[in-house]
Design an enzyme around this catalytic site. Structure first.
Site, short mmCIF file in Angstrom:
data_model
loop_
_atom_site.label_atom_id
_atom_site.label_comp_id
_atom_site.label_asym_id
_atom_site.label_seq_id
_atom_site.Cartn_x
_atom_site.Cartn_y
_atom_site.Cartn_z
N ASP A 1 0.81 -1.23 0.00
CA ASP A 1 0.00 0.00 0.00
C ASP A 1 0.83 1.27 0.00
OD1 ASP A 1 -2.28 -1.60 0.10
OD2 ASP A 1 -2.27 -1.64 2.29
N LYS B 1 1.91 2.22 -5.03
CA LYS B 1 2.46 1.68 -6.30
C LYS B 1 1.54 1.99 -7.47
CE LYS B 1 2.36 -2.40 -4.38
NZ LYS B 1 2.02 -2.02 -2.99
N GLY C 1 -4.67 -4.18 -3.77
CA GLY C 1 -5.66 -3.13 -4.02
C GLY C 1 -4.90 -1.86 -4.35
N HIS C 2 -4.97 -1.44 -5.60
CA HIS C 2 -4.20 -0.27 -6.04
C HIS C 2 -5.18 0.83 -6.44
CE1 HIS C 2 -1.04 -3.48 -7.35
NE2 HIS C 2 -1.09 -3.34 -6.04
N GLN D 1 1.91 -6.03 -3.31
CA GLN D 1 2.36 -6.16 -1.92
C GLN D 1 3.65 -5.35 -1.72
OE1 GLN D 1 1.25 -9.51 -3.42
NE2 GLN D 1 -0.65 -8.52 -2.88
P1 GDP Z 1 -0.73 0.41 -3.55
O1 GDP Z 1 -1.38 -0.85 -3.10
O2 GDP Z 1 0.73 0.43 -3.31
O3 GDP Z 1 -1.07 0.79 -4.96
O4 GDP Z 1 -1.33 1.57 -2.63
P2 GDP Z 1 -2.88 1.76 -2.26
O5 GDP Z 1 -3.58 2.27 -3.46
O6 GDP Z 1 -3.42 0.56 -1.58
O7 GDP Z 1 -2.77 2.86 -1.13
C1 GDP Z 1 -2.22 4.12 -1.37
C2 GDP Z 1 -3.31 5.19 -1.14
O8 GDP Z 1 -2.70 6.46 -1.03
C3 GDP Z 1 -4.29 5.30 -2.29
O9 GDP Z 1 -5.56 5.61 -1.77
C4 GDP Z 1 -3.76 6.46 -3.11
O10 GDP Z 1 -4.79 7.17 -3.80
C5 GDP Z 1 -3.17 7.33 -2.04
N1 GDP Z 1 -2.01 8.12 -2.44
C6 GDP Z 1 -0.99 7.80 -3.27
N2 GDP Z 1 -0.07 8.78 -3.30
C7 GDP Z 1 -0.50 9.75 -2.46
C8 GDP Z 1 0.03 10.99 -2.02
O11 GDP Z 1 1.11 11.41 -2.39
N3 GDP Z 1 -0.71 11.70 -1.11
C9 GDP Z 1 -1.91 11.25 -0.64
N4 GDP Z 1 -2.55 12.01 0.25
N5 GDP Z 1 -2.45 10.07 -1.03
C10 GDP Z 1 -1.74 9.34 -1.91
P1 IMO Z 2 -0.98 -4.10 -2.29
O1 IMO Z 2 -0.54 -4.63 -3.64
C1 IMO Z 2 -0.95 -4.57 2.02
C2 IMO Z 2 -1.11 -8.67 3.54
C3 IMO Z 2 -2.36 -9.13 4.27
C4 IMO Z 2 -1.74 -10.13 5.24
C5 IMO Z 2 -0.65 -10.78 4.41
C6 IMO Z 2 -1.05 -12.10 3.78
O2 IMO Z 2 -2.26 -3.35 -2.32
O3 IMO Z 2 0.14 -3.36 -1.64
P2 IMO Z 2 -2.63 -12.75 1.76
O4 IMO Z 2 -4.09 -12.50 1.53
O5 IMO Z 2 -1.75 -12.18 0.70
O6 IMO Z 2 -2.31 -14.19 2.04
O7 IMO Z 2 -2.30 -11.97 3.14
O8 IMO Z 2 -0.32 -9.84 3.39
N1 IMO Z 2 -1.35 -8.13 2.18
C7 IMO Z 2 -1.26 -6.83 1.87
N2 IMO Z 2 -1.02 -5.76 2.65
N3 IMO Z 2 -1.09 -4.44 0.69
C8 IMO Z 2 -1.31 -5.50 -0.11
O9 IMO Z 2 -1.31 -5.42 -1.45
C9 IMO Z 2 -1.45 -6.78 0.49
N4 IMO Z 2 -1.68 -8.02 0.01
C10 IMO Z 2 -1.61 -8.84 1.06
O10 IMO Z 2 -2.97 -8.05 4.95
O11 IMO Z 2 -1.11 -9.43 6.30
MG MG Z 3 -2.88 -1.49 -1.82
#
Ligand code: GDP
Ligand code: IMO
Ligand code: MG
Length: 428
Positions: free
Chosen positions: A12, A15, A39-40, A222
């Site tokens: 999270d 990416k 979840g991106h 991840q």
């Molecule tokens: P990922 O799994 O690595 O793609 O990250 P996620 O999407 O799960 O979580 C990142 C969250 O931060 C998302 O809701 C993005 O919209 C948000 N985000 C990304 N870059 C920034 C930033 O520079 N500032 C803020 N406030 N939010 C950001």
């Molecule tokens: P993105 O791509 C954050 C975590 C789960 C749990 C562990 C194992 O959005 O960064 P799983 O269901 O993969 O067997 O769970 O990994 N986990 C993540 N945490 N971002 C993710 O993906 C994750 N995908 C799995 O919360 O701790």
């Molecule tokens: Mg994510």
């Protein structure tokens, strides 16, 4: 050069935003591991897209997106995602390819995931309950079903017997399990007509495209500390989210990877169980969670929040061979009087500058913090480094120093445009 973009912390990191931002520089975006546990979230001009299995490059017309052999695919989750993004105006026709060697998440993998977690009780991993672990278990156990296997539509072929044997084994192992293998087979066969047009030998496709001079962005899911080998085992996911996974998860040679960009938040989060040395339990943790909107994109769970952990990021630099960082969510720290950076761990009487392998030791570590002054002016939406408040500039410079590599990108908001690119060379 090709570029691998991956998480340098516990997932999270943002990416999705960074991949979406960089996609126009590439012809192909290829996911190499994980599944719909990811979840991106990507915002484009205020519109929100949440991607799970489909690479975050899909929002750019004309870019081909690949789901590689290292990914585990739940066909229903894939179809639902295709439908959702289609309803938002994104057409994937002809530009989404799924490897014939990717393993399939079968309906009972999800149940096994939930059962395994229940058995662990207090020690539960906190998985996403998507069946990811059990699907990879079947893959490594050499009894998995691959996407290409679904082409066998017969009642008595290899697919039918693999499903029959797997279901029988599951029924033997799991108390009160009376799953009907024919229903599982029927479900897989129903998925095939929709899946078939997407399925191909994606390693060969990549090989030919790269030979023709096309550039590839390898997209990790991840994060480094969730990697099955290099993460905080057993509190990890079941695949190689580190850079090496790009080669095995797509069928390209390691030299094809080119540069590696690690995405890291300006602080740290983790969702699920396992050690998180810089975790903040009080008001400051809550402050980061609320201003960063730190709730999981896949499961909605609150993320655990803490200060930036330079020990963890230095470790990510080492195991991935990172060339540069993309530091995201700087704006979340706006207005704090002070910010802290963890530069080492104190473990008993010892000071550790490197990540310990043993999680019992890691769990006993206390962060050693360096306190820096914060900044009062907002950074949200700033696009030039020089326009950042002095305190924010000093903070980024300190993160670079403590991590040992430059920040090629600093993100100041969730939108595509809320970005500072400080170093084009790494991205060339
Ligand atoms: P990922 O799994 O690595 O793609 O990250 P996620 O999407 O799960 O979580 C990142 C969250 O931060 C998302 O809701 C993005 O919209 C948000 N985000 C990304 N870059 C920034 C930033 O520079 N500032 C803020 N406030 N939010 C950001
Ligand atoms: P993105 O791509 C954050 C975590 C789960 C749990 C562990 C194992 O959005 O960064 P799983 O269901 O993969 O067997 O769970 O990994 N986990 C993540 N945490 N971002 C993710 O993906 C994750 N995908 C799995 O919360 O701790
Ligand atoms: Mg994510």
């Amino acid at each position: 050069m090709n570029l691998c973009v991956l998480g340098a912390q516990w997932g999270d990191e943002g990416k999705g935003k960074i991949v979406d931002l960089l996609t126009p520089r590439f012809s192909i975006v290829a996911r190499y591991q994980g599944g719909h546990n990811a979840g991106h979230t990507v915002y484009v001009g205020g519109q929100k897209f949440v991607l799970h299995l489909i690479p975050s490059g899909i929002l750019h017309e004309g870019v081909t997106c690949i789901i590689g052999n290292g990914v585990v695919v739940d066909p229903h989750a894939l179809f639902a995602e295709i439908d959702t993004i289609a309803s938002l105006g994104i057409d994937i026709t002809g530009r989404l390819l799924v490897s014939d060697k990717a393993h399939v998440i079968l309906p009972y993998h999800r149940e096994l995931d939930v059962l395994a977690e229940a058995r662990r009780g207090e020690q539960k991993i906190g998985t996403t309950s998507r069946g990811i672990g059990p699907a990879y278990e079947d893959k490594i156990g050499r009894r998995g079903v691959r996407v290409g296997d679904l082409a066998d539509q017969s009642n008595d072929g290899a697919l039918a017997s693999a499903v029959r044997e797997n279901v029988a084994a599951r029924n033997r192992l799991v108390a009160d399990s009376h799953l009907n293998w024919e229903n599982v087979l029927a479900d897989l066969r129903e998925s095939w007509p929709r899946l078939q047009p997407l399925v191909s030998d994606t390693s060969l496709y990549l090989h030919r495209s790269m030979r023709a001079g096309q550039r590839v962005l390898f997209e990790g899911a991840q994060g480094t500390l969730l990697d099955i080998d290099h993460g905080t085992y057993p509190y990890v996911t079941s695949s190689n989210s580190t850079a090496g996974g790009a080669a095995t998860g797509l069928g390209v040679g390691p030299k094809a990877i080119g540069r590696v960009l690690g995405v890291a938040k300006a602080y740290t989060t983790r969702v699920g169980g396992g050690p998180l040395p810089t975790e903040l339990h009080g008001d400051m943790g809550e402050r980061l969670r609320e201003s960063g909107q730190e709730y999981g994109a896949s499961t909605g769970r609150p993320r655990r929040c803490g200060w930036f952990d330079a020990v963890a990021v230095r470790y990510a630099v080492r195991v991935n061979g990172l060339d540069a960082l993309a530091i995201t969510k700087l704006d979340v720290l706006d207005g704090l009087p002070e910010v802290e950076v963890c530069t080492a761990y104190r473990c008993g009487t010892e000071i550790l500058s490197e990540m310990p392998s043993d999680i019992v030791q890691l769990a006993a570590c206390e962060p050693v913090y360096e306190t820096m002054p914060g900044w009062t002016e907002p950074t949200r939406g700033i696009t030039k480094f020089a326009d950042l408040p002095d305190g924010a500039q000093r903070y980024i410079r300190r993160l670079e120093e403590a991590s040992g590599i430059p920040a090629a990108i600093v993100s100041t908001g969730s939108d595509r445009d809320h970005t500072i690119i400080t170093d084009q060379t790494v991205l060339k």
